[in-house]
Design an enzyme around this catalytic site. Structure first.
Site, PDB file in Angstrom:
ATOM      1  N   TYR A 292       0.838  -1.194   0.000  1.00  0.00           N
ATOM      2  CA  TYR A 292       0.000   0.000   0.000  1.00  0.00           C
ATOM      3  C   TYR A 292       0.878   1.251   0.000  1.00  0.00           C
ATOM      4  O   TYR A 292       0.609   2.216  -0.707  1.00  0.00           O
ATOM      5  CB  TYR A 292      -0.948  -0.009   1.206  1.00  0.00           C
ATOM      6  CG  TYR A 292      -1.891  -1.194   1.201  1.00  0.00           C
ATOM      7  CD1 TYR A 292      -2.981  -1.237   0.347  1.00  0.00           C
ATOM      8  CD2 TYR A 292      -1.673  -2.283   2.047  1.00  0.00           C
ATOM      9  CE1 TYR A 292      -3.832  -2.333   0.332  1.00  0.00           C
ATOM     10  CE2 TYR A 292      -2.519  -3.378   2.038  1.00  0.00           C
ATOM     11  CZ  TYR A 292      -3.604  -3.408   1.176  1.00  0.00           C
ATOM     12  OH  TYR A 292      -4.439  -4.488   1.155  1.00  0.00           O
TER      13      TYR A 292
ATOM     14  N   CYS B  54      -6.105  -6.049  -7.322  1.00  0.00           N
ATOM     15  CA  CYS B  54      -5.823  -5.545  -5.979  1.00  0.00           C
ATOM     16  C   CYS B  54      -5.330  -6.643  -5.045  1.00  0.00           C
ATOM     17  O   CYS B  54      -4.767  -6.345  -3.993  1.00  0.00           O
ATOM     18  CB  CYS B  54      -7.025  -4.800  -5.401  1.00  0.00           C
ATOM     19  SG  CYS B  54      -8.567  -5.704  -5.457  1.00  0.00           S
ATOM     20  N   HIS B  55      -5.474  -7.908  -5.446  1.00  0.00           N
ATOM     21  CA  HIS B  55      -4.906  -8.994  -4.637  1.00  0.00           C
ATOM     22  C   HIS B  55      -3.380  -8.941  -4.644  1.00  0.00           C
ATOM     23  O   HIS B  55      -2.740  -9.548  -3.795  1.00  0.00           O
ATOM     24  CB  HIS B  55      -5.408 -10.357  -5.131  1.00  0.00           C
ATOM     25  CG  HIS B  55      -4.984 -10.706  -6.514  1.00  0.00           C
ATOM     26  ND1 HIS B  55      -5.644 -10.234  -7.628  1.00  0.00           N
ATOM     27  CD2 HIS B  55      -3.952 -11.470  -6.966  1.00  0.00           C
ATOM     28  CE1 HIS B  55      -5.051 -10.702  -8.709  1.00  0.00           C
ATOM     29  NE2 HIS B  55      -4.017 -11.452  -8.337  1.00  0.00           N
TER      30      HIS B  55
ATOM     31  N   GLU C 167      -0.307 -17.430  -9.037  1.00  0.00           N
ATOM     32  CA  GLU C 167       0.566 -16.600  -9.863  1.00  0.00           C
ATOM     33  C   GLU C 167       2.046 -16.841  -9.570  1.00  0.00           C
ATOM     34  O   GLU C 167       2.907 -16.189 -10.142  1.00  0.00           O
ATOM     35  CB  GLU C 167       0.227 -15.120  -9.655  1.00  0.00           C
ATOM     36  CG  GLU C 167      -1.138 -14.758 -10.177  1.00  0.00           C
ATOM     37  CD  GLU C 167      -1.484 -13.285  -9.994  1.00  0.00           C
ATOM     38  OE1 GLU C 167      -0.626 -12.496  -9.545  1.00  0.00           O
ATOM     39  OE2 GLU C 167      -2.626 -12.919 -10.323  1.00  0.00           O
TER      40      GLU C 167
END
Length: 194
Positions: free
Chosen positions: A115, A146-147, A173
């Protein structure tokens, strides 16, 4: 006094390994455009959430929406999919949120950011909480990944689909974890956290 026009918003549902995904879309500007993507939560399906947001939304689809849902389904099944943003109504977001979402969209598969790093990227390094708030209200989860944004200590933070889904998407991923719950990321997108 002129009556406001009612915008027709339709819904399309697709099953996924994480439960149904709903797309709320309209053709108000002459082409089908996505206004919102909803994922299922534990205890609340995407279809139920869509019904709460837009009671009485019509259930229909078209080729463009089907193509987007095919891409989302491939993504949720582990495919390396990048979503073009031209079909998504980012103009419905505030200027700050739009900036955050665009920076988040640029984080590649298998990489994470924090963030705080994302706040620095959008020009306000002290706005980590505001970035978190903008991502918590992300109207296009999966499309805007956003993950891939985590806390600076490596813990997951929040996610609209729940932390189990966030962890699963990151693992799919290729992101690894240490101590069973913190992201073990060597390469952070937008720099390295302090």
């Amino acid at each position: 006094m002129k009556r406001a026009e009612t915008i027709r918003i339709d819904m399309c549902l697709r099953d996924s390994p994480f439960g149904p995904v709903a797309v709320l879309w309209s053709g108000e500007r002459g082409v089908p455009e996505v206004r919102r993507v909803l994922m299922s939560w534990p205890g609340l399906s995407a279809g139920e959430a869509a019904g709460r947001i837009i009671p009485g939304a019509g259930v229909s689809t078209c080729r463009r929406i089907d193509d987007l849902l095919d891409r989302m389904e491939a993504f949720l099944n582990g495919g390396d999919v990048v979503f073009p943003l031209d079909a998504f109504r980012l103009d419905l977001c505030s200027a700050f949120q739009r900036t955050v979402l665009l920076a988040d969209h640029a984080i590649p598969r298998g990489r994470v950011s924090t963030y705080g790093l994302l706040a620095g990227r959008v020009g306000n390094p002290k706005a980590a909480r505001a970035v978190g708030t903008a991502l918590a209200a992300n109207p296009f989860p999966l499309v805007i990944p956003c993950h891939r944004v985590i806390r600076s200590d490596g813990s997951l933070g929040g996610f609209q689909g729940g932390l189990r889904m966030k962890r699963s998407l990151l693992a799919m991923e290729g992101v690894t974890f240490r101590d069973g719950h913190r992201v073990d990321a060597e390469r952070f997108h937008y720099g390295k956290p302090p």
